[in-house]
Enzyme design. Structure first.
Site, PDB file in Angstrom:
ATOM      1  N   HIS A  14       0.806  -1.233   0.000  1.00  0.00           N
ATOM      2  CA  HIS A  14       0.000   0.000   0.000  1.00  0.00           C
ATOM      3  C   HIS A  14       0.824   1.261   0.000  1.00  0.00           C
ATOM      4  O   HIS A  14       0.258   2.352   0.115  1.00  0.00           O
ATOM      5  CB  HIS A  14      -0.917   0.049   1.226  1.00  0.00           C
ATOM      6  N   LYS A  23      -8.180  13.669   4.687  1.00  0.00           N
ATOM      7  CA  LYS A  23      -7.298  12.504   4.625  1.00  0.00           C
ATOM      8  C   LYS A  23      -6.293  12.653   5.754  1.00  0.00           C
ATOM      9  O   LYS A  23      -6.227  13.709   6.383  1.00  0.00           O
ATOM     10  CB  LYS A  23      -6.582  12.445   3.272  1.00  0.00           C
ATOM     11  N   ARG A  24      -5.499  11.610   6.008  1.00  0.00           N
ATOM     12  CA  ARG A  24      -4.461  11.761   7.017  1.00  0.00           C
ATOM     13  C   ARG A  24      -3.517  12.897   6.638  1.00  0.00           C
ATOM     14  O   ARG A  24      -3.322  13.185   5.472  1.00  0.00           O
ATOM     15  CB  ARG A  24      -3.676  10.443   7.166  1.00  0.00           C
ATOM     16  N   LYS A  71       1.048  14.408   0.994  1.00  0.00           N
ATOM     17  CA  LYS A  71      -0.324  14.682   0.535  1.00  0.00           C
ATOM     18  C   LYS A  71      -0.545  16.172   0.281  1.00  0.00           C
ATOM     19  O   LYS A  71      -1.520  16.587  -0.291  1.00  0.00           O
ATOM     20  CB  LYS A  71      -1.333  14.154   1.556  1.00  0.00           C
ATOM     21  N   THR A 109      -8.492   6.524  -1.798  1.00  0.00           N
ATOM     22  CA  THR A 109      -9.840   5.970  -1.918  1.00  0.00           C
ATOM     23  C   THR A 109     -10.876   7.063  -1.648  1.00  0.00           C
ATOM     24  O   THR A 109     -12.001   6.977  -2.136  1.00  0.00           O
ATOM     25  CB  THR A 109     -10.059   4.794  -0.940  1.00  0.00           C
ATOM     26  N   LYS A 129     -14.654   8.131  -3.414  1.00  0.00           N
ATOM     27  CA  LYS A 129     -15.905   8.453  -2.712  1.00  0.00           C
ATOM     28  C   LYS A 129     -16.467   9.775  -3.218  1.00  0.00           C
ATOM     29  O   LYS A 129     -17.673   9.906  -3.466  1.00  0.00           O
ATOM     30  CB  LYS A 129     -15.659   8.515  -1.200  1.00  0.00           C
TER      31      LYS A 129
HETATM   32  C1  26Q Z   1       3.655   0.490  10.244  1.00  0.00           C
HETATM   33  C2  26Q Z   1       4.569   0.240  11.246  1.00  0.00           C
HETATM   34  C3  26Q Z   1       4.450   0.862  12.481  1.00  0.00           C
HETATM   35  C4  26Q Z   1       3.414   1.730  12.690  1.00  0.00           C
HETATM   36  C5  26Q Z   1       2.504   1.980  11.691  1.00  0.00           C
HETATM   37  C6  26Q Z   1       2.641   1.359  10.470  1.00  0.00           C
HETATM   38  C7  26Q Z   1       1.658   1.637   9.410  1.00  0.00           C
HETATM   39  C8  26Q Z   1       0.314   1.759   9.718  1.00  0.00           C
HETATM   40  C9  26Q Z   1      -0.601   2.060   8.757  1.00  0.00           C
HETATM   41  C10 26Q Z   1       2.045   1.815   8.085  1.00  0.00           C
HETATM   42  C11 26Q Z   1       1.108   2.122   7.119  1.00  0.00           C
HETATM   43  C12 26Q Z   1      -0.218   2.247   7.442  1.00  0.00           C
HETATM   44  C13 26Q Z   1      -1.249   2.618   6.486  1.00  0.00           C
HETATM   45  C14 26Q Z   1      -1.047   2.918   5.223  1.00  0.00           C
HETATM   46  C15 26Q Z   1      -2.132   3.365   4.363  1.00  0.00           C
HETATM   47  O1  26Q Z   1      -3.225   3.635   4.818  1.00  0.00           O
HETATM   48  N1  26Q Z   1      -1.886   3.447   3.062  1.00  0.00           N
HETATM   49  C16 26Q Z   1      -2.913   3.877   2.128  1.00  0.00           C
HETATM   50  O2  26Q Z   1      -3.584   2.712   1.673  1.00  0.00           O
HETATM   51  C17 26Q Z   1      -4.694   3.058   0.886  1.00  0.00           C
HETATM   52  C18 26Q Z   1      -5.424   1.773   0.540  1.00  0.00           C
HETATM   53  O3  26Q Z   1      -4.691   1.022  -0.355  1.00  0.00           O
HETATM   54  C19 26Q Z   1      -4.266   3.818  -0.347  1.00  0.00           C
HETATM   55  O4  26Q Z   1      -5.412   4.226  -1.050  1.00  0.00           O
HETATM   56  C20 26Q Z   1      -3.446   5.044   0.033  1.00  0.00           C
HETATM   57  O5  26Q Z   1      -2.915   5.661  -1.130  1.00  0.00           O
HETATM   58  C21 26Q Z   1      -2.315   4.635   0.963  1.00  0.00           C
HETATM   59  O6  26Q Z   1      -1.629   5.789   1.444  1.00  0.00           O
END
Ligand code: 26Q
Length: 751
Positions: free
Chosen positions: A301, A486-487, A492, A594, A598
């Site tokens: 992702h 978004k985050r 971004k 995503t 929406k």
């Molecule tokens: C990893 C290690 C330690 C702490 C946190 C994490 C961690 C947690 C969440 C790393 C990544 C995430 C989340 C990533 C994420 O949300 N990515 C998004 O995924 C969406 C669905 O595929 C995409 O549409 C977005 O582009 C992408 O940013």
């Protein structure tokens, strides 16, 4: 209580339910548990072959309205409650289950919804965090994090299954994993099984809270425990089930089970499967590895290097010694395989599971995974051409694209009943069963125009009322709505939007921007608590909002609102009431997005860069119906190689200088935190770990402002602009997660 095993019984029970003197929370629990009984009575025998979605995050949002809708009783419940003098909207008081950070977690929830809706046996495995993603308060413009005690409303949508608990063994402690099942209703009833850690105080900590960052900063012991905890619980259960049903013939394990790894977070499941097979069942290592290779598939992702998880070998050895052994043996067999394939030393190092005393979860997933997929076409291309370039050379057949999607049930039918009704009137109701029928709207754009303008106005009114209630901010009715929700991440580029707003503001104040359609910019974003720059950007936006909203020279034309605690429920309001969807990441960095989908499905035009799924959105809905600007991937690559000089851009452009200098010229205050200076320095001098403006904000700013102004001008022609918005709806079926899940079902899971 009577047995509820049909819609009629549910409605009867609801009818006899006393509402007087009960609190909203009591009623919520009562109605929900009636619906649960009804819903669970619809479950059928389990499928032979099942797919499992292992994910650290499931960002479900509110279950109440969605589940009643899926069970086909939402309208009747609304009516029945009304007769009893209860407005169903009071249940909006029940807060979301926010067991996820953002896109990846919400995608997992959309996927479960689609699979159930398509009658496909896909089940989720995750963690039942006691506290979900923090609640965001804004104090003096700064983000403040508060605990999210989501279970205080009760948890009527889960069933605790104590008899199916499991032991999870770490070198220094044993933890009990107790499953809670959340049914997923649709054409079939699937299960999201969330594990809760129980035992000693230390043990309980494992499922206490969700990591509130969507990238890694450093390897953290608790995170490692969490990842192993739920992966091991899931794999252990699937193996036990297999033995019960098919005996110890593990050759057939992959015939019955497909396991999808949602990013690297559950990748230890691979090692755990091999560990149990080789130690408990004495399967030969090579055989166990082969079984794993047939069972697992991996979705990536993100290409951001900081989010690719690696675990320090000594840490793994200390708390998971058997897993450590398995990982080392996997490294050995990987090395042997690379030899057979004729990889060079550098190539082998690039793909190595174990290197520099660390285990790479991504390399492990790519090595073992039957398939590896990115989440939009461009993203998958980037995986093939850079992040996993070497692996693609040797294992080209593993790589697939699966462009993300969103469930139209929550993101259209539930959040926009008005638009759904209009669609029924315009193209009939077939789209509700099969979303591809939305395409028929393409030949009925004119017929839908008036109705659509009314719907958009109504959804805006609702959004503005909600914003008024929650933020206290007043937005006049005729305003067009630009949203960036978004985050919060530098890539971004919310900061770029902030600068663009300042430039427009200045233009309005000095009269150089003319004929401007009154506009509001809506932001919603949580920052990781430790992400200083992201937090400074939140403060900066709030400072801008204060200034712009109180300036009587311009505030009839321009407003800025930062909504606090942006979450799934807020998103449901914002996507329906927005005209312009801002998707402005640096090209190549947003894997898919995503939210963009929406907004599209609710009739917003996209103002964005050629990044992630934006590319596919404009491919389908037409560039002429959207607003694309900024550097594309190849140009970004050239800028990175060349001598990109943001300071020169700044110097040459008075408006840019004005906007960027507000960070440091005293226009705004960061309360002495140094946060604004930090943002300024990141753009102009860089930092030890990056060049100045490494997200190319200043490079794209001019074309961004122009795009925003072009949109604004175009919106003055109400009908023509509405036609663009409708064409986006008409071509959004491709972004239904029904489509995505069908692709996974055929190409990856064979369910
Ligand atoms: C990893 C290690 C330690 C702490 C946190 C994490 C961690 C947690 C969440 C790393 C990544 C995430 C989340 C990533 C994420 O949300 N990515 C998004 O995924 C969406 C669905 O595929 C995409 O549409 C977005 O582009 C992408 O940013």
């Amino acid at each position: 209580m009577a047995n509820i095993n049909g819609k009629t019984e549910f409605l009867q029970a609801l009818n006899t339910c006393k509402t007087e003197g009960k609190s909203t929370v009591e009623l919520y629990n009562e109605i929900s548990s009636l619906a649960m009984q009804y819903g669970l009575s619809q479950a059928r025998a389990p499928a032979e072959r099942n797919a499992y979605y292992l994910s650290m995050e499931f960002l479900i949002g509110r279950s109440f309205f969605n589940n009643l809708m899926e069970l086909g009783v939402l309208d009747e419940t609304r009516e029945l409650l009304k007769e009893k003098g209860v407005d169903i909207n009071v249940f909006e008081e029940i807060e979301d289950a926010a067991l996820g950070n953002g896109g990846l977690g919400r995608l997992a929830a959309c996927f479960l919804d689609s699979a159930a809706g398509l009658d496909l046996p896909l089940h989720g495995y995750g963690i039942r965090y006691k506290y979900g993603l923090f609640k965001q308060a804004i104090e003096n413009g700064f983000q403040v994090e508060l605990p999210d005690d989501w279970q205080r409303f009760g948890d009527p949508w889960s069933v605790r299954k104590p008899r199916e608990k499991r032991k999870i063994v770490f070198a220094d402690m044993v933890v009990t994993a107790v499953p809670y099942d959340m049914p997923v209703f649709g054409k079939r009833v699937n299960v999201l099984r969330l594990w809760q850690a129980e035992g000693s105080a230390e043990a309980q900590k494992i499922s206490e809270y969700l990591y509130p960052a969507d990238d890694t900063e450093e390897g953290k012991l608790l995170r490692l425990r969490q990842e192993y905890f739920f992966s091991a619980a899931a794999v252990g259960e699937l193996l036990d089930k297999h033995v019960k049903l098919h005996g110890k013939s593990f050759d057939s394990f992959a015939d019955y089970n497909a396991i999808q790894l949602n990013d690297t977070h559950p990748v230890l499941a691979i090692a755990e499967l091999i560990r149990v097979l080789t130690t408990k069942y004495k399967v030969a290592f090579g055989k166990a590895e082969e079984i794993a290779k047939k069972t697992f598939a991996y979705t990536n992702h993100t290409v951001m290097p900081e989010a690719l998880e690696c675990w320090g070998a000594s840490l793994v050895k200390k708390i998971l010694p058997d897993i450590y052994d398995v990982l080392l043996r996997l490294q050995e067999s990987q090395t042997a395989e690379f030899k057979r394939l004729g990889c060079s030393e550098e190539e082998a190092a690039d793909m190595a599971i174990y290197a520099n005393d660390r285990f790479s979860m991504a390399n492990l997933a790519v090595y073992v995974g039957r398939t590896v997929n990115g989440v939009a076409k461009l993203h998958t291309d980037i995986l093939k051409s850079s992040l996993f370039k070497t692996a693609y050379k040797y294992y080209p057949d593993k790589f697939q694209n699966k462009t993300n999607g969103i469930t139209q049930r929550r993101w259209l039918m539930l959040c926009n009943r008005e638009l759904s009704d209009l669609l029924d009137k315009t193209i009939g109701t077939a789209w509700r069963e099969d979303i591809t029928h939305l395409g028929e709207l393409n030949t009925h754009v004119d017929a839908a125009l008036n109705g659509f303008v009314k719907v958009k106005a109504e959804k805006k009114k609702q959004l503005f009322a909600y914003i008024k209630k929650h933020e206290g901010a007043e937005i006049p009715e005729n305003f067009i709505v630009y949203s960036q929700v978004k985050r919060l991440h530098e890539y971004k580029r919310q900061l770029m939007t902030a600068f663009a707003i300042l430039e427009i503001y200045k233009g309005l104040a000095d009269g150089t921007v003319k004929d401007f359609h009154p506009s509001v910019f809506v932001f919603g974003a949580k920052s990781a608590p430790s992400y200083k720059r992201a937090k400074a950007i939140i403060k900066f936006i709030n400072e801008i909002a204060n200034k712009v909203n109180s300036d009587t020279r311009t505030n009839a034309l321009l407003r800025v609102v930062f909504v606090k605690n942006y979450n799934v429920s807020y998103a449901e309001k914002i996507v329906a009431g927005t005209d312009v969807s801002l998707q402005v990441s640096t090209a190549g960095l947003e894997a898919s997005g995503t939210g963009n989908m929406k907004f599209m499905m609710n009739g917003a035009v996209t103002c964005g860069t050629m990044d992630g799924a934006n590319i596919e959105i404009v491919e389908l809905a037409g560039k002429e119906n959207n607003y694309i600007f900024g550097a594309e991937v190849d140009e970004i690559e050239r800028l990175k190689q060349g001598d990109y000089n943001p300071s020169a851009i700044l110097k040459a452009d008075a408006l840019h200088s004005y906007a960027v200098n507000t960070l440091i010229d005293g226009t705004f205050s960061d309360d002495g935190t140094g946060g604004f200076q930090g943002l300024y320095d990141a753009l102009t001098v860089g930092a030890s770990w990056h060049k100045p403006d490494h997200y190319f904000v200043l490079h794209d700013l001019k074309s961004y402002v122009n795009a925003l102004l072009q949109i604004n001008a175009d919106s003055n022609n109400e009908k023509a602009f509405a036609a663009k918005q409708i064409k986006n709806i008409a071509n959004s079926a491709h972004f239904s997660s029904d489509r995505t899940i069908k692709e996974y079902a055929v190409d990856v899971w064979q369910i």
